[in-house]
Design an enzyme around this catalytic site. Structure first.
Site, PDB file in Angstrom:
ATOM      1  N   THR A 175      -3.799   0.640 -12.401  1.00  0.00           N
ATOM      2  CA  THR A 175      -4.933   1.317 -11.767  1.00  0.00           C
ATOM      3  C   THR A 175      -5.721   2.081 -12.824  1.00  0.00           C
ATOM      4  O   THR A 175      -5.140   2.520 -13.817  1.00  0.00           O
ATOM      5  CB  THR A 175      -4.372   2.322 -10.739  1.00  0.00           C
ATOM      6  N   ARG A 203      -2.589  -3.633   3.245  1.00  0.00           N
ATOM      7  CA  ARG A 203      -2.056  -2.356   2.744  1.00  0.00           C
ATOM      8  C   ARG A 203      -3.142  -1.617   1.965  1.00  0.00           C
ATOM      9  O   ARG A 203      -3.837  -2.182   1.133  1.00  0.00           O
ATOM     10  CB  ARG A 203      -0.849  -2.627   1.856  1.00  0.00           C
ATOM     11  N   ASP A 206      -3.451   5.050  -2.140  1.00  0.00           N
ATOM     12  CA  ASP A 206      -3.938   6.422  -2.244  1.00  0.00           C
ATOM     13  C   ASP A 206      -5.349   6.529  -2.812  1.00  0.00           C
ATOM     14  O   ASP A 206      -6.064   7.502  -2.572  1.00  0.00           O
ATOM     15  CB  ASP A 206      -3.007   7.225  -3.166  1.00  0.00           C
ATOM     16  N   THR A 225      -2.350   8.063 -10.181  1.00  0.00           N
ATOM     17  CA  THR A 225      -1.918   6.667 -10.230  1.00  0.00           C
ATOM     18  C   THR A 225      -0.413   6.607 -10.009  1.00  0.00           C
ATOM     19  O   THR A 225       0.286   7.600 -10.180  1.00  0.00           O
ATOM     20  CB  THR A 225      -2.318   6.024 -11.581  1.00  0.00           C
ATOM     21  N   GLY A 226       0.043   5.409  -9.640  1.00  0.00           N
ATOM     22  CA  GLY A 226       1.467   5.241  -9.346  1.00  0.00           C
ATOM     23  C   GLY A 226       1.627   4.665  -7.957  1.00  0.00           C
ATOM     24  O   GLY A 226       0.721   4.025  -7.433  1.00  0.00           O
ATOM     25  N   GLY A 228       1.190   4.565  -4.462  1.00  0.00           N
ATOM     26  CA  GLY A 228       0.265   5.286  -3.599  1.00  0.00           C
ATOM     27  C   GLY A 228       0.904   5.944  -2.405  1.00  0.00           C
ATOM     28  O   GLY A 228       0.446   6.998  -1.941  1.00  0.00           O
TER      29      GLY A 228
HETATM   30  N1  ASP Z   1      -1.923   4.028  -6.831  1.00  0.00           N
HETATM   31  C1  ASP Z   1      -2.152   2.615  -6.718  1.00  0.00           C
HETATM   32  C2  ASP Z   1      -1.802   2.177  -5.324  1.00  0.00           C
HETATM   33  O1  ASP Z   1      -0.761   2.568  -4.818  1.00  0.00           O
HETATM   34  C3  ASP Z   1      -1.393   1.786  -7.691  1.00  0.00           C
HETATM   35  C4  ASP Z   1      -1.286   2.302  -9.100  1.00  0.00           C
HETATM   36  O2  ASP Z   1      -1.788   3.356  -9.432  1.00  0.00           O
HETATM   37  O3  ASP Z   1      -0.663   1.610  -9.932  1.00  0.00           O
HETATM   38  O4  ASP Z   1      -2.533   1.417  -4.764  1.00  0.00           O
END
Ligand code: ASP
Length: 306
Positions: A175, A203, A206, A225-226, A228
């Site tokens: 992301t 789906r 966040d 990020t991460g 969500g």
């Molecule tokens: N936050 C993003 C999501 O969950 C994915 C990511 O940041 O890698 O869609």
């Protein structure tokens, strides 16, 4: 004072992926910083930086987005501006080149906050965003390999993202996001993503939910990020902005990461910027390529925070 900070996603980043990731975030920071240095608007800078990363196939946003369980790309993006807490967001959007620009159009052309799915796609076309296939061959091949591995293990339909990520840690992240402060004291945050590989169709993460993956107030701006599902429950971006009102931005980032680790999980990374141009960065994942540029200084580029 003006400043920009960008990230290219929290997760695992090693081997051949390191150089392109660092090059990408450096370039995005350079472009966003250029806008600010010419007296430009924080929103223009943040969106320009994110568009650089959306157009760079090394990242999971725009072109290069990861594929969902059906082999389709559904992208999320959001922008927010400190002035008036204005925000625009798109979710599960298909076949556009720059979702962040569509999110900006939602903010500027409508009085809605979030458009999703087919309606978001129709809105994009109505405002001149042409058809674009964001799927690159490498992602298609990765999706085929992951699907085959899932079939072999009897995981053809994994409704729990947690199980999916635990069993398939190789799935790519990436992301992208940017937070900019301009010379007029305005703060803008922009974030864009293809989401999580093999996510269930429909789906939404966040990124397009203000306060979860993206937020900006007159005090601070944040892009997260991460996984969500963690940020949506913790309202990570808002929590950092609230913390920054009371004190130092890095302390606010650290406090939110510590609380998340204790309460819900560690798959998270954060960039933040406050109204004085102070940068806060942190992640609980092995890596998060990021870069920042404050005032007339040289860009600082990092893969991880020690
Ligand atoms: N936050 C993003 C999501 O969950 C994915 C990511 O940041 O890698 O869609």
């Amino acid at each position: 004072m003006f400043a920009i900070v960008v990230h290219g996603g929290a997760g695992v980043c090693s081997g051949v992926h390191v150089e392109p990731a660092l090059r990408g975030v450096r370039e995005a920071a350079r472009v966003g910083h250029g806008v600010l240095a010419e007296g430009g608007h924080a929103l223009d800078a943040a969106v320009a930086a994110v568009m650089v990363l959306e157009d760079d196939p090394a990242f999971n946003a725009g072109t290069g987005s990861v594929l969902n369980l059906d082999g389709e790309v559904e992208m999320d993006a959001g922008v927010m501006l400190s002035e008036g807490l204005r925000t625009g967001n798109v979710a599960a959007l298909r076949r556009v080149k720059n979702p962040v620009a569509v999110a900006r159009a939602v903010m500027e052309q409508t009085d809605h906050v979030l458009l999703a799915g087919e309606g978001a796609g129709r809105f994009a076309r109505a405002f001149g965003f042409t058809d674009h296939d964001p799927i690159i061959a490498e992602r298609r091949a990765g999706w085929q390999r992951a699907r085959a591995a899932m079939e072999r293990r009897g995981d053809a339909y994994l409704p729990r993202l947690h199980d999916l990520l635990a069993r398939h840690p190789e799935l790519p992240a990436g992301t992208v996001g940017a937070v900019a402060l301009d010379g007029q004291g305005r703060i803008a945050a922009a974030t864009s993503t293809g989401g999580v590989t093999l996510k269930l169709p429909g789906r939404i993460g966040d990124t397009p939910l203000p306060g979860a993956g993206n937020y900006a107030t007159p005090n601070a701006g944040v892009s997260a990020t991460g996984k969500g599902e963690l940020m949506m429950r913790f309202l990570t971006a808002k929590a950092v902005c609230d913390g920054a009102r009371a004190g130092d931005i890095q302390t606010a980032v650290d406090a939110v990461l510590a609380a998340m680790a204790e309460q819900i999980g560690r798959d998270v990374g954060i960039i933040a910027l406050d109204k004085r141009g102070r940068v806060g960065v942190g992640h609980l994942t092995p890596a998060m390529p990021h870069a920042w540029c404050v005032g007339t200084g040289e860009p600082v580029v990092r893969l991880s925070v020690p």
